[in-house]
Each structure stands twice: as C-alpha cells, then as structure tokens.
Motif scaffolding. Sequence first.
Motif, PDB file in Angstrom:
ATOM      1  N   PRO A  87       0.842  -1.205   0.000  1.00 13.69           N
ATOM      2  CA  PRO A  87       0.000   0.000   0.000  1.00 13.69           C
ATOM      3  C   PRO A  87       0.874   1.252   0.000  1.00 13.69           C
ATOM      4  CG  PRO A  87      -0.069  -1.078   2.152  1.00 13.69           C
ATOM      5  CD  PRO A  87       0.729  -1.967   1.237  1.00 13.69           C
ATOM      6  N   PRO A  88       0.386   2.330  -0.595  1.00 12.46           N
ATOM      7  CA  PRO A  88       1.177   3.565  -0.587  1.00 12.46           C
ATOM      8  C   PRO A  88       1.266   4.134   0.830  1.00 12.46           C
ATOM      9  CG  PRO A  88      -0.988   3.952  -1.548  1.00 12.46           C
ATOM     10  CD  PRO A  88      -0.888   2.474  -1.284  1.00 12.46           C
ATOM     11  N   PRO A  89       2.206   5.030   1.066  1.00 12.95           N
ATOM     12  CA  PRO A  89       2.306   5.660   2.382  1.00 12.95           C
ATOM     13  C   PRO A  89       1.012   6.399   2.732  1.00 12.95           C
ATOM     14  CG  PRO A  89       4.215   6.208   1.032  1.00 12.95           C
ATOM     15  CD  PRO A  89       3.244   5.504   0.138  1.00 12.95           C
ATOM     16  N   ALA A  90       0.786   6.589   4.017  1.00  9.61           N
ATOM     17  CA  ALA A  90      -0.449   7.219   4.494  1.00  9.61           C
ATOM     18  C   ALA A  90      -0.629   8.620   3.912  1.00  9.61           C
ATOM     19  CB  ALA A  90      -0.452   7.263   6.017  1.00  9.61           C
ATOM     20  N   GLY A  91       0.444   9.371   3.734  1.00  7.06           N
ATOM     21  CA  GLY A  91       0.339  10.707   3.152  1.00  7.06           C
ATOM     22  C   GLY A  91      -0.191  10.667   1.732  1.00  7.06           C
ATOM     23  N   THR A  92       0.267   9.699   0.963  1.00  4.22           N
ATOM     24  CA  THR A  92      -0.225   9.534  -0.406  1.00  4.22           C
ATOM     25  C   THR A  92      -1.696   9.159  -0.399  1.00  4.22           C
ATOM     26  OG1 THR A  92       1.974   8.863  -1.146  1.00  4.22           O
ATOM     27  CG2 THR A  92       0.128   8.238  -2.557  1.00  4.22           C
TER      28      THR A  92
END
Length: 163
Positions: A87-92
């Motif tokens: 999964p992409p980072p939380a910011g993304t």
Amino acid sequence: RCGITQASIYQHFVDKDAILAAICDDYFSQMLEQFRIAAMAACDPLARLLAVMRVYMDFGLSHPQEYQLTFMNPARHIHPPTPDGAPPPAGTMTFNFLQGLVGELMASGQLRPGSATAVAEAIWACGHGLVALLITQKQFIHSDLDALFEAHLGVILHGILKK
C-alpha cells in the motif's frame, strides 16, 4: 511518558528520521480516518469537500506539533519508493482521498474541467496556508475561527466552481 528510556526507542527504529517518518505516517493515518468520517456524513460532493477541508484545518490546529513536523519542516523523512503490491504511504493515501473528491466534483460538472491533481494540490496548499498562519502567527488573525474557516473555504471554492 510512554514508560521507556530515550535510548530504547532505537530498538524499534533505525534512526531519528525513521521515528519522524512514523510520527508523520500516524498523523496522516489519523487525518485520513477523520476525512472518511466527515465525507460519509456529507450529502453531496461539494459538501464532502467542504467537510474534509474543515477537518483538515481543525485537525491541523488540534495537533500543531505534528502538523509542523509533517508539513513545515525540511523533507528529511520522505519515504523510499513503495515496493510493488504494497500500500502507498499514508500521506499519499490522504492526498488521493482529496483528489478523489475533486475528481468526483469535476465528474458531476460542479467544478471546471481540468487536472484533478492540480486542483487538489491547490486546495491543499490553500488550507495549509491558513493552518500554518494560525499555528505560527495567530496574533495576526482577529476573526472568529468559524467565520474565518467559512470565508476561506468560500474563497477557495468560488475560484474553482463552474460558473
């Protein structure tokens, strides 16, 4: 406060930048959860965007140290590229949520056509400007915060709503 010595935290993190990145990830994860709750409670795409941006501002002001770390410091804690399938980072994911709301508004015909990414970045930047000002220079703001937030969101949206 959490019951460990300062040095023992490094048993869990490689270095200080890894600790800062974890704090930022947690901040984004919490913000994204608040975005989702606000969006679910709104009845239409425009109300969802307004609710999410209000959450952005409220959340930033209620977590000023984390906000400053996440958005107002040099980007030392940037993540390496995400491996395929992860999964992409939380910011993304948080930005993608906002971008999805903008895309939904464009698809409904309520926003001028264009790049949902660019419009989402502009909206985020406008929200950031107000939150950063309130965190660092609140003495220059004389308005009631609710009135200020409503005026700010109105200025942002009247510039991008389809005429």
